[in-house]
Write a protein that holds these residues in place. Structure first.
Motif, PDB file in Angstrom:
ATOM      1  N   LYS A  53       0.838  -1.208   0.000  1.00  0.00           N
ATOM      2  CA  LYS A  53       0.000   0.000   0.000  1.00  0.00           C
ATOM      3  C   LYS A  53       0.874   1.260   0.000  1.00  0.00           C
ATOM      4  CE  LYS A  53      -3.624   2.415   2.448  1.00  0.00           C
ATOM      5  NZ  LYS A  53      -3.989   2.898   3.737  1.00  0.00           N
ATOM      6  N   GLN A  54       1.921   1.269   0.824  1.00  0.00           N
ATOM      7  CA  GLN A  54       2.829   2.425   0.848  1.00  0.00           C
ATOM      8  C   GLN A  54       3.484   2.626  -0.519  1.00  0.00           C
ATOM      9  OE1 GLN A  54       5.034   0.911   4.320  1.00  0.00           O
ATOM     10  NE2 GLN A  54       4.991   3.023   5.074  1.00  0.00           N
ATOM     11  N   HIS A  56       2.315   1.722  -3.430  1.00  0.00           N
ATOM     12  CA  HIS A  56       1.298   2.221  -4.344  1.00  0.00           C
ATOM     13  C   HIS A  56       1.072   3.730  -4.137  1.00  0.00           C
ATOM     14  CE1 HIS A  56      -2.225   2.324  -6.898  1.00  0.00           C
ATOM     15  NE2 HIS A  56      -2.911   2.888  -5.904  1.00  0.00           N
ATOM     16  N   GLU A  57       1.022   4.160  -2.879  1.00  0.00           N
ATOM     17  CA  GLU A  57       0.819   5.584  -2.581  1.00  0.00           C
ATOM     18  C   GLU A  57       1.994   6.425  -3.091  1.00  0.00           C
ATOM     19  OE1 GLU A  57       0.182   5.497   1.643  1.00  0.00           O
ATOM     20  OE2 GLU A  57      -1.921   4.860   1.433  1.00  0.00           O
ATOM     21  N   GLU A  59       3.971   5.619  -5.602  1.00  0.00           N
ATOM     22  CA  GLU A  59       3.859   5.614  -7.066  1.00  0.00           C
ATOM     23  C   GLU A  59       2.805   6.608  -7.528  1.00  0.00           C
ATOM     24  OE1 GLU A  59       5.154   0.997  -8.044  1.00  0.00           O
ATOM     25  OE2 GLU A  59       3.067   1.429  -7.536  1.00  0.00           O
ATOM     26  N   ALA A  60       1.662   6.626  -6.854  1.00  0.00           N
ATOM     27  CA  ALA A  60       0.566   7.525  -7.231  1.00  0.00           C
ATOM     28  C   ALA A  60       0.976   8.993  -7.085  1.00  0.00           C
ATOM     29  CB  ALA A  60      -0.674   7.230  -6.394  1.00  0.00           C
ATOM     30  N   ALA A  61       1.825   9.275  -6.093  1.00  0.00           N
ATOM     31  CA  ALA A  61       2.277  10.654  -5.859  1.00  0.00           C
ATOM     32  C   ALA A  61       3.473  11.028  -6.738  1.00  0.00           C
ATOM     33  CB  ALA A  61       2.651  10.826  -4.387  1.00  0.00           C
ATOM     34  N   GLY A  62       3.997  10.076  -7.507  1.00  0.00           N
ATOM     35  CA  GLY A  62       5.176  10.344  -8.335  1.00  0.00           C
ATOM     36  C   GLY A  62       6.455  10.418  -7.519  1.00  0.00           C
ATOM     37  N   ASP A  63       6.474   9.785  -6.358  1.00  0.00           N
ATOM     38  CA  ASP A  63       7.609   9.881  -5.449  1.00  0.00           C
ATOM     39  C   ASP A  63       8.544   8.674  -5.482  1.00  0.00           C
ATOM     40  OD1 ASP A  63       7.194  12.434  -4.506  1.00  0.00           O
ATOM     41  OD2 ASP A  63       5.952  11.785  -2.815  1.00  0.00           O
ATOM     42  N   ASP A  78      12.865   6.389  -2.710  1.00  0.00           N
ATOM     43  CA  ASP A  78      11.719   7.297  -2.745  1.00  0.00           C
ATOM     44  C   ASP A  78      12.141   8.726  -2.431  1.00  0.00           C
ATOM     45  OD1 ASP A  78      12.170   6.135  -0.058  1.00  0.00           O
ATOM     46  OD2 ASP A  78      10.510   7.450   0.526  1.00  0.00           O
TER      47      ASP A  78
END
Length: 189
Positions: A53-54, A56-57, A59-63, A78
């Protein structure tokens, strides 16, 4: 103002990345190993253990600056982690893929010093067995992949190359510290 300085130690498993990083930290506490986010199981020392989950989050934030899969785990560099590492001093990032170096250098602006640590396959095997790795065979496969990676990316411009069979960890640390001092226009520590 000088840009942020960081060190990338590249080399196959058991080439001395942990040992040289420890020697750098002994030389000057500003040097600290960057703890990659590890999603999976196994050894937790030297990592920030995370969840899918972390990841994925991030990746979603572009980090996610770089991620790779090895030994059944995902290892992540990251942006928030690198930010925190620079806030604390000079991060020492361990990598075994040229693509990871390129992703970090191109994806996170800083003055990155590229250091190639190398030893023969037989020495990697011996060191792996001596430190009690339960996955020495997988590490030797990674050694081969690292050798192949170097062969397929011959244009990588190393700032320093260290044969870890010939140079003591403290000597390698002094050479790296001198390299960063020269790049910053300062005296080494």
């Amino acid at each position: 103002m000088n840009p942020k300085q960081g060190v990338i130690l590249y080399g196959p498993p058991a080439s001395g990345k942990d040992t040289v990083t420890a020697a750098l930290n002994e030389l000057n506490s500003k040097y600290a190993q960057f703890a990659r986010l590890k999603v999976g199981t196994g050894k937790a020392a030297g990592y920030r253990m995370g969840t899918a989950k972390q990841l994925h989050e991030l990746e979603a934030a572009g980090d996610v600056v770089y991620a790779n899969a090895r030994y059944g785990n995902t290892y992540v560099i990251d942006r928030p982690g690198v930010d925190a590492a620079f806030a604390a001093g000079v991060p020492v990032v361990h990598l075994g893929q040229v693509d990871g170096i390129r992703a970090l250098v191109n994806g996170y602006p800083a003055d990155w010093s590229l250091v190639l640590l190398w030893c023969p396959r037989e020495m990697s095997e011996q060191r792996s067995r001596e430190r009690g790795d339960s996955d020495t065979a997988a590490r030797l496969e990674a050694w081969g992949a690292t050798r192949e990676d170097l062969d397929t990316h011959p244009g990588t411009a190393w700032d320093l190359t260290v044969d870890t069979m010939a140079a003591a960890p403290q000597d390698a640390a002094r050479l790296i510290d001198q390299l960063l001092a020269q790049r910053a226009g300062a005296a080494p520590t």
